[in-house]
Scaffold this active site. Structure first.
Site, PDB file in Angstrom:
ATOM      1  CB  SER A   1      86.452  -0.259  40.720  1.00 51.52           C
ATOM      2  OG  SER A   1      87.345  -0.010  39.660  1.00 51.52           O
TER       3      SER A   1
ATOM      4  CE1 TYR B   1      84.687   5.091  39.361  1.00 56.36           C
ATOM      5  CE2 TYR B   1      86.651   3.737  39.228  1.00 56.36           C
ATOM      6  CZ  TYR B   1      85.274   3.868  39.158  1.00 56.36           C
ATOM      7  OH  TYR B   1      84.503   2.774  38.881  1.00 56.36           O
TER       8      TYR B   1
END
Length: 310
Positions: A141, A154
């Site tokens: 990501s 995250y």
């Protein structure tokens, strides 16, 4: 003489394949002639995706955080297809909120699914990839490059899987196995749509600079992931501008910190009263609710939406 398409007749495994990036990637690889092994917890959705694919496919119900279940699944996939040539570690969940107010079980579940689940996936399928001199794609990501406030679990997990993949590459390259990392930013999936419904996350995101403050369509992102798999790429950027972000990654954390310092005083009060939940349909079904209870149930997918509220 024409060259054989690189994916035709190859077996590709995708975790978190019931929706979002996983589902779309399964369709893309199937259209290119790959045989698909779909892995996740959402049984009915996995069956739906499997039945809709153009080529040979099957699915297995397994939790990526369960190492023994993943080892069993890898054995069954090999028995079914005879070989494994590509593995995409796509399963992922996200939770928003200030760390000091976060529910410990929800925070830990993000780490378990995203980081430990990826390691379990690699451990289970690596023997088959060594036999086939195959390719492993780890979905990471923008969060691995640029941390974001209210996304501590995250960001930590995505930075972890990026580092894990780079290190694993060093260990297996001489065996002919290629390891790649796929980077996505905000991509149109259930997870991202859920993040946009959270008042503080939506407001925080609106203060990001272009191009990080917009949502990108799913299909082009998956097309770029597919192209990366075909060429066994070390880095795959689902949105092209992420390549530039990679080049200036050292400058991204301080820039994010400056914006957070300006934004958080106004956003902090609202966030403090919001319970920690996993984002999106897959996240909601992942067994962690607002009081931090964790469990496994049918209909859970961890997560077919690995498409980031990054």
């Amino acid at each position: 003489m024409s060259r054989r398409p690189p994916l035709r007749g190859r077996t590709a495994v995708i975790t978190g394949a019931a929706r979002g990036v996983g589902e779309q990637l399964a369709r893309s690889l199937s259209e290119r002639g790959a045989r698909l092994a779909l892995v996740g917890l959402e049984k009915s959705e996995l069956a739906r995706v499997t039945e809709s694919l153009t080529g040979e496919a099957d699915h297995w119900h397994a939790d990526v955080t369960d190492a023994a279940a993943m080892l069993r699944t890898a054995r069954l996939v090999e028995e079914r297809f005879g070989t494994v040539d590509v593995v995409v570690a796509n399963a992922g969940v996200a939770a928003g909120g200030l760390f000091r107010h976060s529910e410990p079980d929800a925070w830990r579940r993000v780490i378990e699914v995203n980081l430990i689940g990826s390691a379990n996936t690699a451990r289970a399928f690596l023997p088959a990839l060594l036999d086939s001199r195959g390719y492993y794609l780890q979905i990471a990501s923008l969060a691995a490059l640029a941390p974001a406030p209210m996304m501590t679990a995250y960001c930590a997990s995505k930075a972890g899987v990026e580092s894990f993949a780079h290190t694993l590459r060093m260990e297996v390259a001489h065996h002919g196995v290629e390891i790649g990392v796929g980077y996505l930013t905000w991509t149109d999936t259930d997870m991202v749509r859920s993040a946009e419904q959270d008042v503080t996350l939506r407001e925080l995101r609106s203060r990001m600079r272009w191009p990080a403050n917009r949502t990108y369509p799913l299909a082009p992102a998956v097309d770029r992931l597919t192209a990366g798999i075909e060429r066994r790429a070390r880095h795959v950027y689902a949105q092209p501008w992420l390549r530039a972000a990679q080049l200036v990654r050292a400058a991204l954390p301080p820039a994010a910190a400056r914006r957070a310092r300006r934004a958080l005083p106004a956003l902090e009060p609202a966030s403090a009263g919001t319970p920690t939940t996993l984002l999106g349909a897959g996240g909601a079904a992942n067994g962690v609710d607002g009081v931090g209870e964790v469990g496994e149930a049918d209909g859970v997918d961890e997560v077919g939406d690995s498409a980031d509220p990054r």
